[in-house]
Design an enzyme around this catalytic site. Sequence first.
Site, PDB file in Angstrom:
ATOM      1  N   LYS A  81       3.824   3.024  -0.303  1.00  0.00           N
ATOM      2  CA  LYS A  81       4.773   1.997   0.163  1.00  0.00           C
ATOM      3  C   LYS A  81       5.978   0.745  -0.107  1.00  0.00           C
ATOM      4  CE  LYS A  81       4.490  -0.695   4.323  1.00  0.00           C
ATOM      5  NZ  LYS A  81       6.201  -1.490   5.505  1.00  0.00           N
ATOM      6  N   LYS A 141       7.440  -5.890   0.478  1.00  0.00           N
ATOM      7  CA  LYS A 141       7.467  -7.253  -0.428  1.00  0.00           C
ATOM      8  C   LYS A 141       6.384  -8.106  -0.412  1.00  0.00           C
ATOM      9  CE  LYS A 141       7.118  -9.676   4.263  1.00  0.00           C
ATOM     10  NZ  LYS A 141       7.474  -8.633   4.997  1.00  0.00           N
ATOM     11  N   LYS A 169      -3.281  -7.201   8.060  1.00  0.00           N
ATOM     12  CA  LYS A 169      -2.682  -8.489   7.718  1.00  0.00           C
ATOM     13  C   LYS A 169      -3.932  -9.735   7.467  1.00  0.00           C
ATOM     14  CE  LYS A 169       1.560  -8.583   8.762  1.00  0.00           C
ATOM     15  NZ  LYS A 169       3.116  -9.600   9.217  1.00  0.00           N
TER      16      LYS A 169
HETATM   17  P1  ADP Z   1       7.467  -4.609   5.069  1.00  0.00           P
HETATM   18  O1  ADP Z   1       6.156  -4.064   4.819  1.00  0.00           O
HETATM   19  O2  ADP Z   1       7.914  -5.192   3.445  1.00  0.00           O
HETATM   20  O3  ADP Z   1       6.222  -6.017   4.367  1.00  0.00           O
HETATM   21  P2  ADP Z   1       8.198  -4.957   7.209  1.00  0.00           P
HETATM   22  O4  ADP Z   1       6.463  -4.523   7.844  1.00  0.00           O
HETATM   23  O5  ADP Z   1       8.955  -6.521   7.200  1.00  0.00           O
HETATM   24  O6  ADP Z   1       8.398  -5.367   5.436  1.00  0.00           O
HETATM   25  O7  ADP Z   1       9.153  -4.238   7.522  1.00  0.00           O
HETATM   26  C1  ADP Z   1      10.607  -4.641   8.015  1.00  0.00           C
HETATM   27  C2  ADP Z   1      11.039  -3.282   8.419  1.00  0.00           C
HETATM   28  O8  ADP Z   1      11.287  -2.432   7.736  1.00  0.00           O
HETATM   29  C3  ADP Z   1      10.149  -2.447   9.593  1.00  0.00           C
HETATM   30  O9  ADP Z   1      10.710  -1.615  10.769  1.00  0.00           O
HETATM   31  C4  ADP Z   1       9.463  -1.578   8.348  1.00  0.00           C
HETATM   32  O10 ADP Z   1       8.902  -0.625   9.203  1.00  0.00           O
HETATM   33  C5  ADP Z   1      10.319  -1.054   7.951  1.00  0.00           C
HETATM   34  N1  ADP Z   1       9.957  -0.998   6.533  1.00  0.00           N
HETATM   35  C6  ADP Z   1       9.341  -1.959   5.175  1.00  0.00           C
HETATM   36  N2  ADP Z   1       9.106  -1.336   4.653  1.00  0.00           N
HETATM   37  C7  ADP Z   1       9.639  -0.103   4.321  1.00  0.00           C
HETATM   38  C8  ADP Z   1       9.661   1.002   3.600  1.00  0.00           C
HETATM   39  N3  ADP Z   1       8.790   1.518   2.359  1.00  0.00           N
HETATM   40  N4  ADP Z   1       9.941   2.227   4.079  1.00  0.00           N
HETATM   41  C9  ADP Z   1      10.417   2.700   5.270  1.00  0.00           C
HETATM   42  N5  ADP Z   1      10.873   1.610   6.461  1.00  0.00           N
HETATM   43  C10 ADP Z   1      10.556  -0.200   5.866  1.00  0.00           C
HETATM   44 NA    NA Z   2       4.307  -4.780   5.822  1.00  0.00          NA
END
Ligand code: ADP
Ligand code: NA
Length: 328
Positions: A197, A200, A114
């Site tokens: 993956k 957002k 980040k």
């Molecule tokens: P992002 O990756 O969109 O920023 P976050 O980091 O806020 O999302 O993730 C919030 C939760 O959702 C965490 O527990 C993370 O492991 C899960 N998560 C986020 N993206 C994925 C994904 N592509 N596949 C599975 N789990 C995910």
């Molecule tokens: Na993330």
Amino acid sequence: GRRPRVLSGIQPTADSFHVGNYLGALRQWVDLQATHEAFYSIVDLHAITVEHDPELLRRRTRIAAAQLLALGIDPERSTLFVQSQVPAHTQLSWVLECLTGFGEASRMTQFKDKSVKGGADRSSVGLFTYPILQAADILAYRADLVPVGEDQRQHLELSRTLAGRFNGRFGPTLTVPSPHILKETAKVYDLTDPSAKMSKSSPGGALDLLADVKGSVKKIRSAVTDTGRDVVFDPENKPGVSNLLSLLSVFSGTPVPALQASFEGRGYGDLKKELGEAFAAFVTPLQASVKEYLDDPAELDALLTVGAGRAREVADATVSDVYEKVGL
Ligand code: ADP
Ligand code: NA
């Protein structure tokens, strides 16, 4: 004895959760309520580790709560609360920071990921210590189990290390938590690039739960697939198709092998069509439910206040214990 306790948190940093959040985390939150005493937190303190807009954060905190309730988090059975309303998290976090080595904290990859764009020098110390606050989030509830996506494994490892270290130094006090990862759907991939993956941070390839349904169906229709034409589950050679199959399996409730058999002699177009329909059938009532919660913010806030009260009781007891052991 008590039912095993589960704790998990999610950041209110988007206008909608996406399908990766749902499959990697939130679906398990809902399921675990049946067997566990659950504490689910909207971790707004984590959301201020990077630059943010105060009004937007407040709005997104409510949107997050509304989605969790609409997805099936039952506030009677589980404790749903906003992190900043429970001071024990930051109180415990300080003690844990004093038990964490600087080098140890530096090895956490999320800070590196980040802070890359702005450079570590311009990143906040809060972002640096973020995993320690996360450890406090978990340890404050003496959670036995933490449902996490694969990407969060390292942070949970730090929580385990810190709990063990505290207990070693000051005597048995904190519970060492175990990860709970749902294997088949632990990772959802980007629709436009199945090697990445879903996140957002690449909205083009993400399926948001609250996005316009027609737009989502269109996104699914133009999802990147693979060479060949057979609909087979083969993550290595057919990552795009396999991702769509996994998603269809979840939203249709049909296991992947049965789906694969049903697509024999049919192509990617049919797969996308069925996934679009199944996704629409899932999110349409969900969106209506979210809207109902958001239409009554006072009621929503009251519900979160009750949750915070229950959370405080448990977390305050841990902090008292910890302070006592440390000599505070
Ligand atoms: P992002 O990756 O969109 O920023 P976050 O980091 O806020 O999302 O993730 C919030 C939760 O959702 C965490 O527990 C993370 O492991 C899960 N998560 C986020 N993206 C994925 C994904 N592509 N596949 C599975 N789990 C995910
Ligand atoms: Na993330």
